[in-house]
Design an enzyme around this catalytic site. Structure first.
Site, PDB file in Angstrom:
ATOM      1  N   ALA A 211     -45.569 -37.847  72.403  1.00  8.94           N
ATOM      2  CA  ALA A 211     -44.914 -39.079  72.832  1.00  8.94           C
ATOM      3  C   ALA A 211     -44.207 -38.830  74.156  1.00  8.94           C
ATOM      4  O   ALA A 211     -43.607 -37.771  74.344  1.00  8.94           O
ATOM      5  CB  ALA A 211     -43.909 -39.539  71.781  1.00  8.94           C
TER       6      ALA A 211
ATOM      7  N   GLY B 211     -38.172 -33.110  71.414  1.00  7.37           N
ATOM      8  CA  GLY B 211     -37.101 -33.031  70.415  1.00  7.37           C
ATOM      9  C   GLY B 211     -36.896 -31.602  69.938  1.00  7.37           C
ATOM     10  O   GLY B 211     -37.838 -30.813  69.874  1.00  7.37           O
TER      11      GLY B 211
ATOM     12  N   LYS C  31     -43.299 -38.798  63.518  1.00 10.10           N
ATOM     13  CA  LYS C  31     -42.286 -37.750  63.718  1.00 10.10           C
ATOM     14  C   LYS C  31     -42.380 -36.724  62.594  1.00 10.10           C
ATOM     15  O   LYS C  31     -42.223 -37.065  61.425  1.00 10.10           O
ATOM     16  CB  LYS C  31     -40.889 -38.373  63.737  1.00 10.10           C
TER      17      LYS C  31
ATOM     18  N   ASP D 268     -36.165 -49.054  61.967  1.00 17.22           N
ATOM     19  CA  ASP D 268     -36.564 -48.786  60.586  1.00 17.22           C
ATOM     20  C   ASP D 268     -37.568 -47.626  60.574  1.00 17.22           C
ATOM     21  O   ASP D 268     -38.314 -47.425  61.538  1.00 17.22           O
ATOM     22  CB  ASP D 268     -37.217 -50.041  59.992  1.00 17.22           C
TER      23      ASP D 268
HETATM   24  N1  LIG Z   1     -39.208 -44.574  68.149  1.00 16.49           N
HETATM   25  C1  LIG Z   1     -39.511 -43.903  69.261  1.00 16.49           C
HETATM   26  N2  LIG Z   1     -40.158 -44.526  70.283  1.00 16.49           N
HETATM   27  C2  LIG Z   1     -40.480 -43.858  71.410  1.00 16.49           C
HETATM   28  N3  LIG Z   1     -40.219 -42.571  71.619  1.00 16.49           N
HETATM   29  C3  LIG Z   1     -39.588 -41.885  70.644  1.00 16.49           C
HETATM   30  C4  LIG Z   1     -39.203 -42.516  69.418  1.00 16.49           C
HETATM   31  N4  LIG Z   1     -38.623 -41.573  68.652  1.00 16.49           N
HETATM   32  C5  LIG Z   1     -38.637 -40.432  69.375  1.00 16.49           C
HETATM   33  N5  LIG Z   1     -39.216 -40.606  70.573  1.00 16.49           N
HETATM   34  C6  LIG Z   1     -39.410 -39.600  71.646  1.00 16.49           C
HETATM   35  O1  LIG Z   1     -39.398 -38.317  71.082  1.00 16.49           O
HETATM   36  C7  LIG Z   1     -38.257 -37.574  71.519  1.00 16.49           C
HETATM   37  C8  LIG Z   1     -37.733 -36.743  70.383  1.00 16.49           C
HETATM   38  O2  LIG Z   1     -37.409 -37.592  69.287  1.00 16.49           O
HETATM   39  P1  LIG Z   1     -36.008 -37.483  68.550  1.00 16.49           P
HETATM   40  O3  LIG Z   1     -34.923 -37.697  69.526  1.00 16.49           O
HETATM   41  O4  LIG Z   1     -36.043 -38.378  67.377  1.00 16.49           O
HETATM   42  O5  LIG Z   1     -36.100 -35.970  68.077  1.00 16.49           O
HETATM   43  P2  LIG Z   1     -34.995 -34.862  67.905  1.00 16.49           P
HETATM   44  O6  LIG Z   1     -35.726 -33.619  67.725  1.00 16.49           O
HETATM   45  O7  LIG Z   1     -34.082 -35.300  66.825  1.00 16.49           O
HETATM   46  O8  LIG Z   1     -34.230 -34.894  69.300  1.00 16.49           O
HETATM   47  P3  LIG Z   1     -32.922 -34.044  69.690  1.00 16.49           P
HETATM   48  O9  LIG Z   1     -33.420 -32.793  70.261  1.00 16.49           O
HETATM   49  O10 LIG Z   1     -32.321 -34.965  70.728  1.00 16.49           O
HETATM   50  O11 LIG Z   1     -32.109 -33.959  68.451  1.00 16.49           O
HETATM   51  C9  LIG Z   1     -37.278 -38.632  72.010  1.00 16.49           C
HETATM   52  O12 LIG Z   1     -36.374 -38.115  72.960  1.00 16.49           O
HETATM   53  C10 LIG Z   1     -38.221 -39.655  72.612  1.00 16.49           C
HETATM   54  O13 LIG Z   1     -38.652 -39.283  73.891  1.00 16.49           O
END
Ligand SMILES: Nc1ncnc2c1ncn2[C@@H]1O[C@H](COP(=O)(O)OP(=O)(O)OP(=O)(O)O)[C@@H](O)[C@H]1O
Ligand SMILES: [Mg+2]
Length: 575
Positions: free
Chosen positions: A317, A322, A338, A373
């Site tokens: 994505a 993340g 995810k 959601d």
């Molecule tokens: N619903 C979504 N729509 C579009 N892009 C998304 C979405 N969810 C996540 N992403 C992309 O994926 C990346 C990582 O997702 P997310 O922030 O949920 O993961 P994380 O591993 O919890 O991040 P962090 O390292 O900030 O804790 C986001 O920064 C974004 O670029």
């Protein structure tokens, strides 16, 4: 096979009885909504929402246990399930909610088998619910002739809906609503006249609001109409009139909690809503009505249909990588997938169970239009050929405990899906100053709306927020989310001369729940117009006072108003 027929039929009957028990309980809770609304029992409304969200599993498990005790060891034979499926299809045929019944059957089957993918022998793979005519004669709708003019039509329409609380001032609301509707129709159609107003008989309740939903018709054209009702002081008032597909769509958004609305014939209700809001996926409409399990079924089937009709590959994505999640998407499909990483890099201190808990918290909590959601899937399988090789390498390297390749298939044992949004950090990079300003103003509103629903996002970086197609800012990264009332908001200690600190720890004690609002702006990393706009409108979020006051109000049991429409849509400005 013959000897399995009788118990299979009995098993199917028991599963259908389990489904009916579920539906009865679901309806019983849903039917409390009008009284809660009339009595301003907002805590009761919240309790109902929670009770209803827990219901599915609560009713499914005993039904499955019942079938298991009936069938004994044969409960894990696919052949028996195949016979049960045939019997169940016969028993459920012609029900107005047959597709929900089939989803319940599938849930039962999957609880037993934990299978990868779908087995058409033991699960329903497509639903063909009976169609109901949706003309003006539909029992779902009540129609008001538009010939007598807008005020007369609205007067009749509003009086047709009875609540046990009285209207505060119906004449006032009719006059305001009629002039607003006239103006909107004149703009859209060049004239405010219309042939008829069709309203759905079931009223949509959610949190502190009630909504009458329908359409105005003029010749071949139709526009959605949503009349938003509130009960500010024991008597009911019309708060807003919406008459536009996008505005209606925002009321039904995937970022809000599910409605409590009586849906005797869910497929017909969904079909009608889909006509009003053609861009909204059927899956999200079922979910918005509270049928989230069936919404998930619809999403899965839609994804399979989409995969069959497209050729693009799953790719990473766009946006920041993340630390907790591996996130991928199919460019031609509006959803992200995810997968939780096997391990998290510092500074993350949480584990897999915490992450699961946080994502499930969002499912149960009021989403207030600012939390996307999430659907949780297990044991999905897609062809290897549909994965970009670089992505597949990353997935296998980062989440080997969850993802494996079996022959030509990639098996994903666990993942969450969310609607794909435009990450706010990416958006700001490309946006004009005007667009950046609008997005940041709404970013601040998002933080406020979350606070009003007792949520602190934990991580305020713009990469964790995204924009919907309506330009609304929504939060999507839940691993650090927490209740506002659990946070210890602190002022930064005064700067100490000559003391500078480099490294992990500042020279004052920071507890695990300590948060310093004065540091937010540094964390957010806003630049240019975005920075200016945030300071102009939202500087109070950068002080402890705002947060302590919100905590005080939360603790006092206040349930805040969060409207699914802009302030200027409200008929009377009250603040
Ligand atoms: N619903 C979504 N729509 C579009 N892009 C998304 C979405 N969810 C996540 N992403 C992309 O994926 C990346 C990582 O997702 P997310 O922030 O949920 O993961 P994380 O591993 O919890 O991040 P962090 O390292 O900030 O804790 C986001 O920064 C974004 O670029
Ligand atoms: Mg993130």
């Amino acid at each position: 096979m013959n000897e399995s027929r009788a118990p299979a039929r009995e098993g199917a009957e028991r599963l259908l009885a389990g489904f009916e028990d579920h539906t009865d309980a679901f309806t019983r809770i849903t039917r409390r909504a009008p009284e809660r609304f009339s009595a301003r029992d907002w805590h009761g409304t919240r309790a109902d929402a929670l009770e209803r969200l827990a219901l599915y599993r609560l009713m499914l498990e005993p039904a499955v246990a019942d079938v298991a005790s009936l069938l004994g060891p044969r409960v894990s034979e696919t052949g028996v399930w195949n016979s049960m499926k045939t019997a169940f299809a016969g028993l459920a045929a012609g029900r107005p909610d047959v597709e929900l019944a089939e989803t319940f059957f599938n849930s039962a089957s999957r609880l037993i088998f934990h299978r990868v993918g779908v087995d058409p022998r033991a699960e329903f793979v497509s639903a063909a619910p009976p169609a109901l005519p949706l003309g003006a004669a539909s029992p779902l709708l009540v129609t008001f002739d538009g010939g007598a003019g807008t005020p007369a039509t609205l007067w009749d329409a509003l009086r047709a809906f009875r609540f046990s609380a009285d209207w505060e001032d119906l004449a006032r609301d009719v006059a305001l609503a009629a002039s607003r509707l006239d103006a909107m129709l004149a703009q859209a159609w060049g004239t405010p006249t219309f042939d008829a107003l069709d309203l759905l008989r079931p009223v949509f309740f959610r949190s502190k609001g009630a909504y009458l939903v329908g359409r105005v018709r003029r010749g071949e054209s139709a526009r959605p109409v949503v009349l938003a009702l509130l009960n500010p002081n024991g008597r009911i008032a019309v708060d807003a009139v919406l008459s536009d597909e996008d505005e209606a769509s925002i009321v039904f958004s995937f970022t809000r909690s599910y409605f409590h609305v009586e849906s005797f014939h869910p497929a017909a209700l969904v079909a009608f809503l889909k006509e009003l809001m053609p861009k909204k996926p059927v899956a999200e409409l079922y979910t918005a009505l509270g049928f989230n399990k069936h919404g998930k079924t619809e999403l899965y089937r839609d994804l399979l249909r989409h995969l069959a009709a497209s050729e693009d590959r799953f790719v990473r994505a766009p946006g920041a990588t993340g630390m907790v999640m591996l996130v991928f998407t199919l460019p031609s499909y509006d959803v992200v997938f995810k997968v939780i990483r096997d391990s998290f890099a510092p500074p993350k201190t949480t584990g897999r169970t915490d992450v699961l808990d946080k994502y499930r918290l969002v499912f149960h909590h009021t989403r207030a239009g600012r939390l996307a959601d999430v659907q949780e899937f297990e044991h999905l399988s897609f062809p290897v050929a549909r994965f970009d090789p670089a992505l597949l390498d990353q997935l296998l390297a980062g989440a080997a405990e969850t993802i494996e390749v079996r022959g030509d298939e990639v098996v994903l044992h666990h993942l969450f899906t969310e609607r794909r949004l435009t990450p706010l950090d990416l958006f700001l990079r490309e946006a004009s100053p005007g667009a950046a300003r609008a997005a940041i103003l709404d970013f601040g509103e998002a933080i406020r709306d979350l606070a009003k629903s007792n949520i602190f996002p934990g991580d305020l970086l713009t990469k964790n927020f995204g924009l919907t197609r309506h330009g609304r800012v929504v939060f999507y990264d839940y691993d650090e989310i927490c209740f506002l009332t659990d946070v210890n908001f602190r002022e930064l200690p005064p700067a100490q001369e000559e003391v500078s600190w480099i490294g992990e720890q500042p020279p004052y004690w920071v507890g695990p729940a300590d948060v310093f609002p004065e540091e937010f702006l540094t964390f957010m990393g806003l630049r240019g117009e975005a920075h200016t706009a945030f300071l102009e409108r939202h500087s109070d979020l950068l002080g402890v006072g705002f947060w302590l006051e919100m905590q005080r109000r939360e603790r006092a049991g206040e349930i805040f108003d969060v409207f699914p429409y802009p302030r200027e849509r409200r008929l009377r400005s009250t603040d």
